[in-house]
Design a protein around this motif. Sequence first.
Motif, PDB file in Angstrom:
ATOM      1  N   THR A  27       0.835  -1.203   0.000  1.00 42.13           N
ATOM      2  CA  THR A  27       0.000   0.000   0.000  1.00 42.13           C
ATOM      3  C   THR A  27       0.866   1.247   0.000  1.00 42.13           C
ATOM      4  OG1 THR A  27      -0.071   0.142   2.427  1.00 42.13           O
ATOM      5  CG2 THR A  27      -1.736  -1.245   1.357  1.00 42.13           C
ATOM      6  N   ASP A  28       0.238   2.396  -0.260  1.00 39.33           N
ATOM      7  CA  ASP A  28       0.956   3.662  -0.194  1.00 39.33           C
ATOM      8  C   ASP A  28       1.435   3.948   1.223  1.00 39.33           C
ATOM      9  OD1 ASP A  28       0.514   4.047  -2.879  1.00 39.33           O
ATOM     10  OD2 ASP A  28      -1.247   5.329  -2.606  1.00 39.33           O
ATOM     11  N   ASP A  29       0.665   3.523   2.198  1.00 36.65           N
ATOM     12  CA  ASP A  29       1.051   3.732   3.589  1.00 36.65           C
ATOM     13  C   ASP A  29       2.172   2.786   4.025  1.00 36.65           C
ATOM     14  OD1 ASP A  29      -0.837   5.738   3.913  1.00 36.65           O
ATOM     15  OD2 ASP A  29      -2.383   4.343   4.620  1.00 36.65           O
ATOM     16  N   LEU A  30       2.221   1.613   3.418  1.00 27.75           N
ATOM     17  CA  LEU A  30       3.245   0.629   3.769  1.00 27.75           C
ATOM     18  C   LEU A  30       3.794  -0.002   2.490  1.00 27.75           C
ATOM     19  CD1 LEU A  30       4.351  -0.408   6.540  1.00 27.75           C
ATOM     20  CD2 LEU A  30       2.966  -2.458   6.161  1.00 27.75           C
ATOM     21  N   PRO A  31       4.578   0.769   1.729  1.00 29.66           N
ATOM     22  CA  PRO A  31       5.129   0.235   0.480  1.00 29.66           C
ATOM     23  C   PRO A  31       6.235  -0.777   0.767  1.00 29.66           C
ATOM     24  CG  PRO A  31       6.074   2.379   0.937  1.00 29.66           C
ATOM     25  CD  PRO A  31       5.016   2.151   1.988  1.00 29.66           C
ATOM     26  N   LEU A  32       6.558  -1.552  -0.245  1.00 29.94           N
ATOM     27  CA  LEU A  32       7.632  -2.529  -0.116  1.00 29.94           C
ATOM     28  C   LEU A  32       8.972  -1.818   0.053  1.00 29.94           C
ATOM     29  CD1 LEU A  32       8.705  -5.495  -0.340  1.00 29.94           C
ATOM     30  CD2 LEU A  32       8.958  -5.053  -2.807  1.00 29.94           C
ATOM     31  N   ILE A  33       9.767  -2.285   1.000  1.00 26.65           N
ATOM     32  CA  ILE A  33      11.176  -1.904   1.105  1.00 26.65           C
ATOM     33  C   ILE A  33      11.982  -3.121   0.679  1.00 26.65           C
ATOM     34  CG2 ILE A  33      13.057  -1.199   2.612  1.00 26.65           C
ATOM     35  CD1 ILE A  33      11.095   0.265   4.346  1.00 26.65           C
ATOM     36  N   ASN A  34      12.638  -3.018  -0.467  1.00 26.81           N
ATOM     37  CA  ASN A  34      13.356  -4.149  -1.039  1.00 26.81           C
ATOM     38  C   ASN A  34      14.849  -4.005  -0.760  1.00 26.81           C
ATOM     39  OD1 ASN A  34      14.489  -6.186  -2.567  1.00 26.81           O
ATOM     40  ND2 ASN A  34      13.236  -5.802  -4.384  1.00 26.81           N
ATOM     41  N   VAL A  35      15.349  -4.803   0.169  1.00 30.75           N
ATOM     42  CA  VAL A  35      16.784  -4.812   0.477  1.00 30.75           C
ATOM     43  C   VAL A  35      17.341  -6.214   0.232  1.00 30.75           C
ATOM     44  CG1 VAL A  35      16.843  -2.849   2.048  1.00 30.75           C
ATOM     45  CG2 VAL A  35      16.159  -5.084   2.928  1.00 30.75           C
ATOM     46  N   SER A  36      16.854  -6.841  -0.838  1.00 26.55           N
ATOM     47  CA  SER A  36      17.246  -8.217  -1.143  1.00 26.55           C
ATOM     48  C   SER A  36      18.411  -8.306  -2.119  1.00 26.55           C
ATOM     49  CB  SER A  36      16.058  -8.988  -1.717  1.00 26.55           C
ATOM     50  OG  SER A  36      15.671  -8.469  -2.984  1.00 26.55           O
ATOM     51  N   GLN A  37      18.610  -7.293  -2.942  1.00 26.00           N
ATOM     52  CA  GLN A  37      19.609  -7.389  -4.006  1.00 26.00           C
ATOM     53  C   GLN A  37      20.499  -6.160  -4.000  1.00 26.00           C
ATOM     54  OE1 GLN A  37      18.054  -7.896  -7.991  1.00 26.00           O
ATOM     55  NE2 GLN A  37      19.896  -8.911  -8.692  1.00 26.00           N
ATOM     56  N   ALA A  38      21.784  -6.381  -4.333  1.00 26.12           N
ATOM     57  CA  ALA A  38      22.767  -5.310  -4.239  1.00 26.12           C
ATOM     58  C   ALA A  38      22.963  -4.538  -5.539  1.00 26.12           C
ATOM     59  CB  ALA A  38      24.114  -5.888  -3.801  1.00 26.12           C
ATOM     60  N   ALA A  39      22.418  -5.003  -6.624  1.00 27.16           N
ATOM     61  CA  ALA A  39      22.667  -4.354  -7.910  1.00 27.16           C
ATOM     62  C   ALA A  39      22.060  -2.957  -7.952  1.00 27.16           C
ATOM     63  CB  ALA A  39      22.096  -5.194  -9.044  1.00 27.16           C
ATOM     64  N   PRO A  40      22.792  -1.974  -8.499  1.00 27.18           N
ATOM     65  CA  PRO A  40      22.213  -0.633  -8.651  1.00 27.18           C
ATOM     66  C   PRO A  40      20.951  -0.672  -9.499  1.00 27.18           C
ATOM     67  CG  PRO A  40      24.581  -0.604  -9.075  1.00 27.18           C
ATOM     68  CD  PRO A  40      24.181  -2.045  -8.977  1.00 27.18           C
ATOM     69  N   VAL A  41      19.964   0.112  -9.119  1.00 29.11           N
ATOM     70  CA  VAL A  41      18.721   0.157  -9.887  1.00 29.11           C
ATOM     71  C   VAL A  41      18.677   1.366 -10.814  1.00 29.11           C
ATOM     72  CG1 VAL A  41      17.408  -1.133  -8.176  1.00 29.11           C
ATOM     73  CG2 VAL A  41      17.542   1.362  -7.997  1.00 29.11           C
ATOM     74  N   ASP A  42      19.613   2.290 -10.666  1.00 28.25           N
ATOM     75  CA  ASP A  42      19.675   3.451 -11.546  1.00 28.25           C
ATOM     76  C   ASP A  42      20.568   3.159 -12.745  1.00 28.25           C
ATOM     77  OD1 ASP A  42      18.066   5.104  -9.925  1.00 28.25           O
ATOM     78  OD2 ASP A  42      19.779   5.542  -8.629  1.00 28.25           O
ATOM     79  N   PRO A  43      20.315   3.817 -13.891  1.00 27.83           N
ATOM     80  CA  PRO A  43      21.176   3.626 -15.064  1.00 27.83           C
ATOM     81  C   PRO A  43      22.512   4.331 -14.865  1.00 27.83           C
ATOM     82  CG  PRO A  43      19.580   5.347 -15.495  1.00 27.83           C
ATOM     83  CD  PRO A  43      19.211   4.763 -14.157  1.00 27.83           C
ATOM     84  N   PRO A  44      23.459   4.113 -15.758  1.00 29.30           N
ATOM     85  CA  PRO A  44      24.720   4.837 -15.679  1.00 29.30           C
ATOM     86  C   PRO A  44      24.479   6.342 -15.751  1.00 29.30           C
ATOM     87  CG  PRO A  44      24.868   3.041 -17.264  1.00 29.30           C
ATOM     88  CD  PRO A  44      23.423   3.174 -16.892  1.00 29.30           C
ATOM     89  N   PRO A  45      25.426   7.153 -15.276  1.00 30.10           N
ATOM     90  CA  PRO A  45      25.243   8.601 -15.369  1.00 30.10           C
ATOM     91  C   PRO A  45      25.089   9.040 -16.818  1.00 30.10           C
ATOM     92  CG  PRO A  45      27.511   8.052 -14.802  1.00 30.10           C
ATOM     93  CD  PRO A  45      26.720   6.790 -14.678  1.00 30.10           C
TER      94      PRO A  45
END
Length: 395
Positions: A27-45
Amino acid sequence: MTVSRTQSTFAPPVMEARRWLEGVAFTDDLPLINVSQAAPVDPPPAQLRAEIARVATDVPEAHLYGPVLGLPELRAEVAAQWSAAYSGDVAPEEVAITSGCNQAFCATLSSIAAEGDEIILPTPWYFNHKMWLDMQGIRTVALSTGDDLLPDPDKAAALITARTRAIVLVTPNNPGGVEYPAALVRAFFELARAHGLKLIIDETYRDFDARTGAPHDLFTDLNWGDTLVQLYSFSKAYRLTGHRVGAMVADQGFLAEAQKFLDTVTICPNQLGQYAALWGMQNLSQWLAGERAEILDRRAAIADNMYKLADKGWRLLGAGAYFAYVEHPFAMRSDALAKALVRDHHVLCLPGTMFMPEDDPAAALGIRIAFANVNRAEIGVLFDRLASADYPRRA
């Protein structure tokens, strides 16, 4: 019935954990916090993405087969920067570029071990290392660590047999987060050398080490190549996970053996990714310093928030690079706890059972938190949720 190579090991842990999300309503009040994987989720600069686009358009050979051991320019850049960083002597011919660090590990093991041989892995281990050994019929010899998560060379020495081929270290450690002291790394190097073994050091997270200066002095040894094989990944430093670019630093003769594996599996590493890694090494040092500073701040946020859990009986065993490794206080196995945290608190993390032998009692107690993709404020919320977990406790 015959068991295939893949049937000899377990399912990929990160994919397994994602299945725990099925049927859970976030939910918006309790969204998922995903700390399962170490890979960056952002693209390269943006500037690196622009360079990749330029190479894709202007460098026709980037779309063709390249050298099996990688672009000469990238091999030379790694050799030069490693020689400076470690105050040692690394030649371009002692560097191979691979399709990610996992492939570097696979090529290394294929070059030194056969079915029935033994490899010593400290626990908690990086699960993909264990999976590859399983699939090759190589026996994994677990080296248990204590509360500090640091492996003991004397305990490792007692595990060496006539079938032992190598000792594997990961520093900064995945999953434990601990940074191995230089003296400890040197002790393992001398142990491996004395027994004619390879010491394989996976330094995927070296760019996020909290220490300044070289993390070890092994490359200052004139004969380092007789014993050492170092592995590295460009994925974390430059957010190139999808391009699959890693490196192996080893004796030239050893790389000739590894080349057989690399040529058979991929022929050559990703060309665009190699050009990106080269440009990143030459142009993004200040940007990478900023990335490191952010990761170190998130590591500090783990320590700053740990009091919320310490009062509840949790213990922090290690923190560094992308990871924190904690011991929980509950009377349930860590795999059951991890599933319950998804269901009850919308937190996805990985249990210690994914990083240790099933019969190791410590496996039931550990939880890995991969904090690379959660900022300081989100880490605070994460610890609030963990602190609110209320399950039966161990006596």
